[in-house]
Motif scaffolding. Structure first.
Motif, PDB file in Angstrom:
ATOM      1  N   VAL A  60     -31.842 -21.447 -34.520  1.00  0.00           N
ATOM      2  CA  VAL A  60     -31.210 -21.834 -35.790  1.00  0.00           C
ATOM      3  C   VAL A  60     -30.589 -20.610 -36.454  1.00  0.00           C
ATOM      4  O   VAL A  60     -29.457 -20.655 -36.952  1.00  0.00           O
ATOM      5  N   PHE A  61     -31.332 -19.517 -36.466  1.00  0.00           N
ATOM      6  CA  PHE A  61     -30.807 -18.272 -37.037  1.00  0.00           C
ATOM      7  C   PHE A  61     -29.559 -17.829 -36.295  1.00  0.00           C
ATOM      8  O   PHE A  61     -28.545 -17.448 -36.903  1.00  0.00           O
ATOM      9  N   TRP A  62     -29.596 -17.852 -34.970  1.00  0.00           N
ATOM     10  CA  TRP A  62     -28.442 -17.410 -34.179  1.00  0.00           C
ATOM     11  C   TRP A  62     -27.229 -18.295 -34.420  1.00  0.00           C
ATOM     12  O   TRP A  62     -26.100 -17.802 -34.507  1.00  0.00           O
ATOM     13  N   ARG A 207     -34.221  -5.773 -31.595  1.00  0.00           N
ATOM     14  CA  ARG A 207     -33.591  -6.097 -32.869  1.00  0.00           C
ATOM     15  C   ARG A 207     -32.070  -6.136 -32.748  1.00  0.00           C
ATOM     16  O   ARG A 207     -31.406  -6.956 -33.379  1.00  0.00           O
ATOM     17  N   LEU A 208     -31.502  -5.259 -31.942  1.00  0.00           N
ATOM     18  CA  LEU A 208     -30.053  -5.302 -31.714  1.00  0.00           C
ATOM     19  C   LEU A 208     -29.662  -6.620 -31.066  1.00  0.00           C
ATOM     20  O   LEU A 208     -28.680  -7.254 -31.455  1.00  0.00           O
ATOM     21  N   PHE A 209     -30.449  -7.034 -30.079  1.00  0.00           N
ATOM     22  CA  PHE A 209     -30.190  -8.302 -29.397  1.00  0.00           C
ATOM     23  C   PHE A 209     -30.312  -9.467 -30.376  1.00  0.00           C
ATOM     24  O   PHE A 209     -29.461 -10.353 -30.409  1.00  0.00           O
ATOM     25  N   TYR A 210     -31.363  -9.468 -31.179  1.00  0.00           N
ATOM     26  CA  TYR A 210     -31.660 -10.568 -32.095  1.00  0.00           C
ATOM     27  C   TYR A 210     -30.614 -10.670 -33.207  1.00  0.00           C
ATOM     28  O   TYR A 210     -30.119 -11.760 -33.512  1.00  0.00           O
ATOM     29  N   HIS A 211     -30.273  -9.548 -33.806  1.00  0.00           N
ATOM     30  CA  HIS A 211     -29.407  -9.563 -34.983  1.00  0.00           C
ATOM     31  C   HIS A 211     -27.913  -9.525 -34.650  1.00  0.00           C
ATOM     32  O   HIS A 211     -27.101  -9.979 -35.463  1.00  0.00           O
TER      33      HIS A 211
END
Length: 330
Positions: A60-62, A207-211
């Motif tokens: 959902v965030f992505w 975190r780079l991947f996630y954000h």
């Protein structure tokens, strides 16, 4: 018999062609604030939720952040058309910031995209996703779904055969009058890439991947879907260069509505008016489109089927039918 571009323009109120700096900057800053807000929300989720809950909420965030990245791209896209404001320096500054954030060389993309608008629906001159004459067919098959987000970055790097434009090469023939602008965009992109690398060194790959990486992929996928679906559909014609003209070509585009993200994406999916009059700011597209549809209902192309089924359906058709005889005119 088709109306002239002047005939169509007369049906649209004159204020629809006027941009407003305050309004444009409001939309740009609003998008930036939402991106920052979603980043903070994502950090809170990572900090306070157990890992299994992060996995549940991550899609959902992505989706939300990837959609906002796409909105930033549309703002940069409007800057490239000059519909953001009447000031070239402001347009190029905002456009460079937005596109660099999305790993896209602003000035090179601006030039190639204008070439697309100049030749929309032209088999022999358009920029991407065009039918290919048999004698020009290049080896290889399209990746499934054109590679989605990876395909977008592949297009920037390698171009689209058989008329490739390599957007990271400022000395491409198409950029001959814009070398300085293309180089400045690459410099800006290099600076931004160094900040991304610093972020990775400080916060790590996860975190780079996630954000950033996943939302960037979603933005790029959205760009592939939007570009393809607005120019590839049943009964939407393509013309040889000898049969093509501006009105005929620009009308060979499709309006779609993307549900809850339609307004977030700044109405870019109202595509016919955008192609007929790229100077119309996104906040006037819906009004201009309503007047166009009322005056010329027989020229309207609207599709209402869902995005992903439509993309899958037309991708299969494109793969089977994109190679055409050399003597094809329509």
């Amino acid at each position: 018999e088709l109306p002239t571009i002047i005939d169509i323009k007369r049906a649209i109120p004159s204020h629809c062609f006027q941009s407003n700096v305050i309004t444009s900057m409001y939309h740009a800053m609003k998008d930036v604030v939402f991106v920052i807000g979603l980043y903070i929300l994502g950090e809170l989720l990572l900090t306070y939720l157990p890992f299994w809950a992060v996995l549940v909420t991550a899609p959902v965030f992505w989706f939300a952040q990837g959609t906002m990245f796409t909105a930033l791209f549309v703002i940069g896209h409007d800057c490239g058309h000059g519909s953001f404001s009447k000031y070239d320096l402001l347009n190029d500054t905002v456009g460079t910031v937005m596109h660099s954030f999305l790993m896209t060389p602003y000035y090179g993309w601006k030039v190639s995209h204008k070439n697309h608008h100049k030749n929309t629906g032209n088999i022999d001159k358009d920029e991407v996703f065009y039918p290919v004459r048999k004698s020009l067919k290049t080896p290889g098959r399209a990746l499934p779904g054109f590679g989605l987000g990876l395909g977008y970055f592949g297009y920037l790097v390698f171009g689209y055969n058989p008329r490739p434009v390599r957007h990271f090469n400022p000395f491409e023939k198409i950029f001959s009058k814009h070398v300085l602008g293309c180089i400045l965009s690459l410099v800006t992109l290099t600076v931004w890439s160094s900040y991304v690398y610093q972020y990775y060194m400080i916060f790590g790959f996860f975190r780079l991947f996630y954000h950033y990486i996943v939302p960037l992929f979603i933005f790029a996928t959205n760009t592939v879907l939007i570009t393809f679906l607005h120019h590839t559909e049943e009964e939407i014609p393509w013309y040889s260069d000898s049969k093509w003209d501006n009105v005929r070509g620009q009308l060979s585009s499709v309006d779609r509505h993307y549900g809850i993200v339609h307004d977030i994406l700044h109405n870019i999916t109202t595509h016919q008016i955008h192609h007929l009059f790229p100077k119309v700011p996104h906040y006037h597209l819906e009004e201009a489109t309503s007047h166009f549809r009322a005056a010329f209902p027989e020229l309207v192309n609207i599709r209402t089927d869902r995005t992903f089924p439509a993309f899958y359906r037309m991708f299969k058709k494109y793969v089977k039918q994109c190679v055409i005889p050399d003597n094809t005119h329509v």
